[in-house]
Design a protein around this motif. Structure first.
Motif, PDB file in Angstrom:
ATOM      1  N   MET A   1       0.841  -1.193   0.000  1.00  0.00           N
ATOM      2  CA  MET A   1       0.000   0.000   0.000  1.00  0.00           C
ATOM      3  C   MET A   1       0.879   1.247   0.000  1.00  0.00           C
ATOM      4  O   MET A   1       1.867   1.323   0.747  1.00  0.00           O
ATOM      5  CB  MET A   1      -0.921   0.003   1.217  1.00  0.00           C
ATOM      6  CG  MET A   1      -1.759  -1.252   1.346  1.00  0.00           C
ATOM      7  SD  MET A   1      -2.894  -1.201   2.755  1.00  0.00           S
ATOM      8  CE  MET A   1      -4.074   0.011   2.178  1.00  0.00           C
ATOM      9  N   ALA A   2       0.513   2.217  -0.831  1.00  0.00           N
ATOM     10  CA  ALA A   2       1.339   3.424  -0.936  1.00  0.00           C
ATOM     11  C   ALA A   2       0.478   4.637  -1.237  1.00  0.00           C
ATOM     12  O   ALA A   2      -0.393   4.583  -2.097  1.00  0.00           O
ATOM     13  CB  ALA A   2       2.394   3.254  -2.023  1.00  0.00           C
ATOM     14  N   TRP A   3       0.742   5.724  -0.490  1.00  0.00           N
ATOM     15  CA  TRP A   3       0.070   6.991  -0.792  1.00  0.00           C
ATOM     16  C   TRP A   3       1.032   8.170  -0.630  1.00  0.00           C
ATOM     17  O   TRP A   3       0.626   9.306  -0.517  1.00  0.00           O
ATOM     18  CB  TRP A   3      -1.172   7.183   0.075  1.00  0.00           C
ATOM     19  CG  TRP A   3      -0.969   6.999   1.543  1.00  0.00           C
ATOM     20  CD1 TRP A   3      -0.602   7.945   2.457  1.00  0.00           C
ATOM     21  CD2 TRP A   3      -1.148   5.792   2.293  1.00  0.00           C
ATOM     22  NE1 TRP A   3      -0.525   7.397   3.719  1.00  0.00           N
ATOM     23  CE2 TRP A   3      -0.861   6.075   3.649  1.00  0.00           C
ATOM     24  CE3 TRP A   3      -1.532   4.487   1.944  1.00  0.00           C
ATOM     25  CZ2 TRP A   3      -0.952   5.105   4.648  1.00  0.00           C
ATOM     26  CZ3 TRP A   3      -1.605   3.533   2.936  1.00  0.00           C
ATOM     27  CH2 TRP A   3      -1.318   3.848   4.276  1.00  0.00           C
TER      28      TRP A   3
ATOM     29  N   LEU B   1       3.000  -5.327   8.203  1.00  0.00           N
ATOM     30  CA  LEU B   1       4.305  -4.706   8.321  1.00  0.00           C
ATOM     31  C   LEU B   1       4.092  -3.205   8.232  1.00  0.00           C
ATOM     32  O   LEU B   1       3.769  -2.673   7.167  1.00  0.00           O
ATOM     33  CB  LEU B   1       5.258  -5.184   7.219  1.00  0.00           C
ATOM     34  CG  LEU B   1       5.879  -6.579   7.382  1.00  0.00           C
ATOM     35  CD1 LEU B   1       4.846  -7.682   7.161  1.00  0.00           C
ATOM     36  CD2 LEU B   1       7.032  -6.768   6.384  1.00  0.00           C
ATOM     37  N   CYS B   2       4.240  -2.517   9.346  1.00  0.00           N
ATOM     38  CA  CYS B   2       3.867  -1.111   9.442  1.00  0.00           C
ATOM     39  C   CYS B   2       5.096  -0.226   9.625  1.00  0.00           C
ATOM     40  O   CYS B   2       5.834  -0.369  10.611  1.00  0.00           O
ATOM     41  CB  CYS B   2       2.907  -0.901  10.617  1.00  0.00           C
ATOM     42  SG  CYS B   2       2.452   0.820  10.903  1.00  0.00           S
ATOM     43  N   ASP B   3       5.293   0.680   8.680  1.00  0.00           N
ATOM     44  CA  ASP B   3       6.292   1.740   8.821  1.00  0.00           C
ATOM     45  C   ASP B   3       5.622   2.859   9.622  1.00  0.00           C
ATOM     46  O   ASP B   3       4.758   3.564   9.107  1.00  0.00           O
ATOM     47  CB  ASP B   3       6.716   2.221   7.431  1.00  0.00           C
ATOM     48  CG  ASP B   3       7.606   3.455   7.469  1.00  0.00           C
ATOM     49  OD1 ASP B   3       7.868   3.982   8.553  1.00  0.00           O
ATOM     50  OD2 ASP B   3       8.022   3.896   6.375  1.00  0.00           O
TER      51      ASP B   3
ATOM     52  N   CYS C   1       1.773  -4.516   3.682  1.00  0.00           N
ATOM     53  CA  CYS C   1       2.811  -3.535   4.004  1.00  0.00           C
ATOM     54  C   CYS C   1       2.251  -2.126   3.812  1.00  0.00           C
ATOM     55  O   CYS C   1       1.697  -1.822   2.741  1.00  0.00           O
ATOM     56  CB  CYS C   1       4.026  -3.730   3.101  1.00  0.00           C
ATOM     57  SG  CYS C   1       4.856  -5.319   3.292  1.00  0.00           S
ATOM     58  N   PHE C   2       2.409  -1.260   4.815  1.00  0.00           N
ATOM     59  CA  PHE C   2       1.858   0.089   4.723  1.00  0.00           C
ATOM     60  C   PHE C   2       2.573   1.023   5.688  1.00  0.00           C
ATOM     61  O   PHE C   2       3.227   0.577   6.629  1.00  0.00           O
ATOM     62  CB  PHE C   2       0.357   0.083   5.025  1.00  0.00           C
ATOM     63  CG  PHE C   2       0.011  -0.244   6.450  1.00  0.00           C
ATOM     64  CD1 PHE C   2      -0.314   0.765   7.357  1.00  0.00           C
ATOM     65  CD2 PHE C   2       0.002  -1.560   6.903  1.00  0.00           C
ATOM     66  CE1 PHE C   2      -0.633   0.478   8.680  1.00  0.00           C
ATOM     67  CE2 PHE C   2      -0.307  -1.870   8.217  1.00  0.00           C
ATOM     68  CZ  PHE C   2      -0.625  -0.844   9.110  1.00  0.00           C
TER      69      PHE C   2
END
Length: 374
Positions: A96-98, A167-169, A140-141
């Motif tokens: 996931m990417a924003w 997996l959280c940044d 992943c986000f």
């Protein structure tokens, strides 16, 4: 207000960079006098300092007893890539990417690890459809998009009975936002963000589910030494008790311990409240002006740390405003991230004083009118 009507009050601390971020109130260089410089990090004094940093992080964040905390190299980037390289590939993955850092993790998964990932993207200012996530996959986000000022509103969208790992940044969220630890299997951050530590060190937090993955799965690709979290199929426990993978800076560790001294006095809820108050002051300022707005399109997704703003003015105006404010010594490093839409980005994390945000806002008003005067 006109360009000649300069504000009377200046921020006591003009440092609003989004990383490395402002030092905590009351910080002094003398707070680092106890750093064991010139000593091995493997010596008892070094290991004790590292273990204290780990244990105090665990306690301040209120982590479950069975979650592990490790200090790793290369900032949040190193911590997150360590997680991706060691755990992904065991099952399908959703990326996931924003904003730019989330997009970087997509590149790593698709082009470096060659995973057939499901990619869910949204433009700057928005989120993907959180309700469309497949929880049979690893997900992943980023919790908070540091370069877009857009965060997930809460953890309700994350399935409690997910089959995959999350997996959280969380590098610009940890210590400033309420994180649902039962929904997060791998969490990474750098202490250079919310607690204003020095750069180059990352932190990785593992749930028991993440440890199970590490001990039951071997990736198909080679792993650099600094990414290896297991040996002989078992977790390297020393990483999570002060035996770091490579040599840490004991000066940086001492600085983090000093930041924890301050943060523990505030408490986690106090740290969250400080960031929220800072961001709210900016939101209220924007509500009374038609030329400046939050980049986040949905108020529920507005970041309370990396507040990103757009300005309704000709191209280049925001950059000139940022330069003018820096020249005045009232705001340093508040231009938008290089890949983001043009605008301003003001760090509102817990180490920033609300009084400094309130003192900055009239200067933004002044600089805008100075740059757009006919």
């Amino acid at each position: 207000m006109t360009a000649t009507n300069t504000p009377a009050t200046r921020p006591a601390n003009p440092r609003f960079s989004s990383g490395p971020c402002a030092k905590h109130p009351g910080w002094t260089l003398s707070a680092l006098d106890d750093a064991p410089l010139g000593r091995s990090h493997r010596a008892s004094v070094g290991k004790a300092k590292l273990k204290a940093a780990i244990d105090r992080t665990h306690a301040l964040l209120g982590l479950p007893d069975d979650y592990r905390v490790g200090i790793v190299p290369a900032s949040d980037t190193g911590a997150y890539e360590m997680a991706m390289w060691t755990m992904l590939g065991a099952r399908p993955v959703t990326m996931m990417a924003w904003e730019s850092f989330g997009a970087g993790w997509v590149t790593d998964a698709v082009k470096q690890l060659n995973l057939d990932a499901t990619v869910m993207e949204a433009p700057y200012g928005a989120l993907p459809d959180l309700g469309a996530v497949d929880w049979d996959t690893d997900v992943c986000f980023t919790w908070n998009g540091t370069t877009s000022g857009v965060r997930v509103p809460d953890g309700d969208w994350i399935s409690a009975d997910r089959a995959g790992l999350t997996l959280c940044d969380a590098t610009s969220a940890t210590f400033a936002m309420d994180l649902p630890w039962d929904k997060l299997d791998v969490t990474t951050f750098s202490w250079q963000k919310v607690l204003g530590g020095e750069g180059a060190h990352g932190v990785i937090i593992l749930s028991p589910r993440a440890v199970d993955r590490l001990e039951s799965y071997t990736p198909a690709w080679p792993l650099p030494k600094i990414f290896r979290l297991t040996k002989g199929g078992k977790l390297i426990e020393g990483i999570f008790s002060g035996a770091t993978i490579n040599t840490p800076s004991m000066l940086c560790v001492e600085d983090y311990l000093a930041a924890l001294d301050w943060a523990e006095g505030e408490g986690l809820s106090g740290l969250i409240d400080r960031a929220t108050a800072n961001a709210t002051a900016i939101w209220d300022f924007c509500e009374t002006r038609d030329w400046i707005a939050n980049l986040a399109s949905d108020p529920a997704t507005r970041s309370t740390t990396s507040v990103c703003l757009t300005i309704d003015a000709p191209e280049g105006t925001s950059k000139r405003i940022a330069k003018r404010l820096e020249a005045e010594g009232v705001a340093l490093d508040i231009g938008s991230y290089r890949d983001a839409p043009e605008g301003l980005r003001i760090w509102c994390g817990s180490t920033v004083e609300t009084s400094d945000i309130e003192a900055l806002l009239p200067w933004i008003d002044w600089a805008y009118h100075a740059e757009t005067a006919a």
